[in-house]
Design a protein around this motif. Structure first.
Motif, PDB file in Angstrom:
ATOM      1  N   ALA A 193       0.856  -1.194   0.000  1.00 38.90           N
ATOM      2  CA  ALA A 193       0.000   0.000   0.000  1.00 38.90           C
ATOM      3  C   ALA A 193       0.887   1.237   0.000  1.00 38.90           C
ATOM      4  O   ALA A 193       1.942   1.273   0.625  1.00 38.90           O
ATOM      5  CB  ALA A 193      -0.912   0.008   1.226  1.00 38.90           C
ATOM      6  N   CYS A 194       0.443   2.256  -0.694  1.00 37.58           N
ATOM      7  CA  CYS A 194       1.192   3.506  -0.817  1.00 37.58           C
ATOM      8  C   CYS A 194       1.190   4.269   0.519  1.00 37.58           C
ATOM      9  O   CYS A 194       0.137   4.439   1.138  1.00 37.58           O
ATOM     10  CB  CYS A 194       0.562   4.365  -1.911  1.00 37.58           C
ATOM     11  SG  CYS A 194       1.328   5.981  -2.091  1.00 37.58           S
ATOM     12  N   ASP A 195       2.358   4.723   0.951  1.00 35.00           N
ATOM     13  CA  ASP A 195       2.450   5.533   2.175  1.00 35.00           C
ATOM     14  C   ASP A 195       1.773   6.888   2.011  1.00 35.00           C
ATOM     15  O   ASP A 195       1.297   7.473   2.976  1.00 35.00           O
ATOM     16  CB  ASP A 195       3.926   5.781   2.530  1.00 35.00           C
ATOM     17  CG  ASP A 195       4.558   4.622   3.263  1.00 35.00           C
ATOM     18  OD1 ASP A 195       3.844   3.649   3.586  1.00 35.00           O
ATOM     19  OD2 ASP A 195       5.781   4.681   3.504  1.00 35.00           O
ATOM     20  N   ASN A 196       1.754   7.401   0.792  1.00 28.15           N
ATOM     21  CA  ASN A 196       1.246   8.757   0.557  1.00 28.15           C
ATOM     22  C   ASN A 196      -0.268   8.797   0.390  1.00 28.15           C
ATOM     23  O   ASN A 196      -0.945   9.584   1.034  1.00 28.15           O
ATOM     24  CB  ASN A 196       1.924   9.346  -0.685  1.00 28.15           C
ATOM     25  CG  ASN A 196       1.508  10.774  -0.928  1.00 28.15           C
ATOM     26  OD1 ASN A 196       1.588  11.607  -0.023  1.00 28.15           O
ATOM     27  ND2 ASN A 196       1.045  11.057  -2.130  1.00 28.15           N
ATOM     28  N   CYS A 197      -0.823   7.912  -0.463  1.00 22.08           N
ATOM     29  CA  CYS A 197      -2.260   8.013  -0.771  1.00 22.08           C
ATOM     30  C   CYS A 197      -3.042   6.763  -0.364  1.00 22.08           C
ATOM     31  O   CYS A 197      -4.267   6.747  -0.465  1.00 22.08           O
ATOM     32  CB  CYS A 197      -2.465   8.301  -2.254  1.00 22.08           C
ATOM     33  SG  CYS A 197      -2.185   6.897  -3.343  1.00 22.08           S
ATOM     34  N   GLY A 198      -2.358   5.703   0.071  1.00 23.01           N
ATOM     35  CA  GLY A 198      -3.047   4.513   0.573  1.00 23.01           C
ATOM     36  C   GLY A 198      -3.484   3.528  -0.489  1.00 23.01           C
ATOM     37  O   GLY A 198      -4.033   2.475  -0.158  1.00 23.01           O
ATOM     38  N   MET A 258       6.708   2.014  -7.687  1.00 21.15           N
ATOM     39  CA  MET A 258       6.096   3.347  -7.650  1.00 21.15           C
ATOM     40  C   MET A 258       4.575   3.231  -7.661  1.00 21.15           C
ATOM     41  O   MET A 258       4.014   2.397  -8.372  1.00 21.15           O
ATOM     42  CB  MET A 258       6.559   4.163  -8.872  1.00 21.15           C
ATOM     43  CG  MET A 258       6.058   5.585  -8.897  1.00 21.15           C
ATOM     44  SD  MET A 258       6.505   6.456 -10.424  1.00 21.15           S
ATOM     45  CE  MET A 258       8.277   6.607 -10.219  1.00 21.15           C
ATOM     46  N   CYS A 259       3.919   4.091  -6.885  1.00 17.07           N
ATOM     47  CA  CYS A 259       2.455   4.105  -6.855  1.00 17.07           C
ATOM     48  C   CYS A 259       1.917   4.617  -8.193  1.00 17.07           C
ATOM     49  O   CYS A 259       2.302   5.699  -8.638  1.00 17.07           O
ATOM     50  CB  CYS A 259       1.969   5.003  -5.722  1.00 17.07           C
ATOM     51  SG  CYS A 259       0.175   5.185  -5.683  1.00 17.07           S
ATOM     52  N   PRO A 260       1.024   3.870  -8.836  1.00 12.23           N
ATOM     53  CA  PRO A 260       0.477   4.329 -10.114  1.00 12.23           C
ATOM     54  C   PRO A 260      -0.495   5.510  -9.946  1.00 12.23           C
ATOM     55  O   PRO A 260      -0.776   6.215 -10.909  1.00 12.23           O
ATOM     56  CB  PRO A 260      -0.253   3.099 -10.661  1.00 12.23           C
ATOM     57  CG  PRO A 260      -0.575   2.278  -9.456  1.00 12.23           C
ATOM     58  CD  PRO A 260       0.519   2.554  -8.452  1.00 12.23           C
ATOM     59  N   ALA A 261      -0.968   5.735  -8.710  1.00 14.61           N
ATOM     60  CA  ALA A 261      -1.933   6.814  -8.494  1.00 14.61           C
ATOM     61  C   ALA A 261      -1.253   8.154  -8.216  1.00 14.61           C
ATOM     62  O   ALA A 261      -1.703   9.188  -8.699  1.00 14.61           O
ATOM     63  CB  ALA A 261      -2.871   6.452  -7.336  1.00 14.61           C
ATOM     64  N   CYS A 262      -0.168   8.141  -7.416  1.00 18.82           N
ATOM     65  CA  CYS A 262       0.440   9.421  -7.009  1.00 18.82           C
ATOM     66  C   CYS A 262       1.948   9.471  -7.246  1.00 18.82           C
ATOM     67  O   CYS A 262       2.582  10.474  -6.944  1.00 18.82           O
ATOM     68  CB  CYS A 262       0.129   9.702  -5.535  1.00 18.82           C
ATOM     69  SG  CYS A 262       1.117   8.737  -4.383  1.00 18.82           S
ATOM     70  N   ARG A 263       2.529   8.385  -7.729  1.00 20.83           N
ATOM     71  CA  ARG A 263       3.958   8.305  -8.068  1.00 20.83           C
ATOM     72  C   ARG A 263       4.885   8.293  -6.864  1.00 20.83           C
ATOM     73  O   ARG A 263       6.096   8.458  -7.008  1.00 20.83           O
ATOM     74  CB  ARG A 263       4.361   9.407  -9.044  1.00 20.83           C
ATOM     75  CG  ARG A 263       3.602   9.328 -10.345  1.00 20.83           C
ATOM     76  CD  ARG A 263       4.129  10.348 -11.330  1.00 20.83           C
ATOM     77  NE  ARG A 263       3.331  10.285 -12.560  1.00 20.83           N
ATOM     78  CZ  ARG A 263       3.512  11.088 -13.586  1.00 20.83           C
ATOM     79  NH1 ARG A 263       4.444  12.007 -13.558  1.00 20.83           N
ATOM     80  NH2 ARG A 263       2.765  10.966 -14.663  1.00 20.83           N
TER      81      ARG A 263
HETATM   82 ZN   LIG Z   1       0.011   6.726  -3.893  1.00 19.24          ZN
END
Ligand SMILES: [Zn+2]
Length: 148
Positions: free
Chosen positions: A39-44, A53-58
């Motif tokens: 899970a992304c630390d920034n956007c979840g 890399m998160c595909p939603a927020c990079r």
């Molecule tokens: Zn993210």
């Protein structure tokens, strides 16, 4: 009437885990019989398969929460032979795509085991179990029909 055959996992000695730096946390948790997802630390946003890399927020920062082990059958196929030319034996194997409701609905490929062919339904609730995979104590998730 004979009892219906139940699906089985692939024999562990035929499984080879292809591990990368991105997938290592998944397999190390599996070894402890914990189902996790990145899970992304920034956007979840959850992602499966794992990636740098998160595909939603990079964001490149991520964590690996332990999930409930509950799943929902999204899709499947049925194999009646081992997919290895050196091991031509019979097998009732169900490779499945399992949706993980507590990981944002990401989907995981795993075996659906201990189920008769006539009992398989898209959308059926599932529970994770752990099967031997490869050598040295590695394990892989598989799913069984959830207890009612
Ligand atoms: Zn993210």
């Amino acid at each position: 009437m004979a009892e219906a055959a139940l699906s089985r996992a692939l024999p562990g000695d035929l499984i080879e885990i292809a591990m990368t730096d991105d997938t290592r946390p998944f397999w190390e948790a599996a070894r402890e019989e914990r189902l996790v997802a990145q899970a992304c630390d920034n956007c979840g946003t959850f992602r499966m398969p794992p990636s740098p890399m998160c595909p939603a927020c990079r964001s490149r920062a991520s964590h690996w929460p332990t999930l409930s082990g509950k799943g929902v059958l999204y899709s499947y196929t049925i194999a009646h032979k081992l997919p290895f030319p050196d091991h031509p034996g019979e097998l009732f194997h169900v490779p499945a795509l399992v949706e993980l409701p507590d990981a944002g609905g990401v989907r995981l490929y795993a075996s659906l085991v201990n189920v008769a062919e006539t009992d398989i339904r898209i959308g059926m609730p599932l529970s994770v179990i752990w099967v031997e995979a490869a050598a040295d104590g590695w394990k892989a998730p598989a799913f069984i029909p959830a207890p009612r």
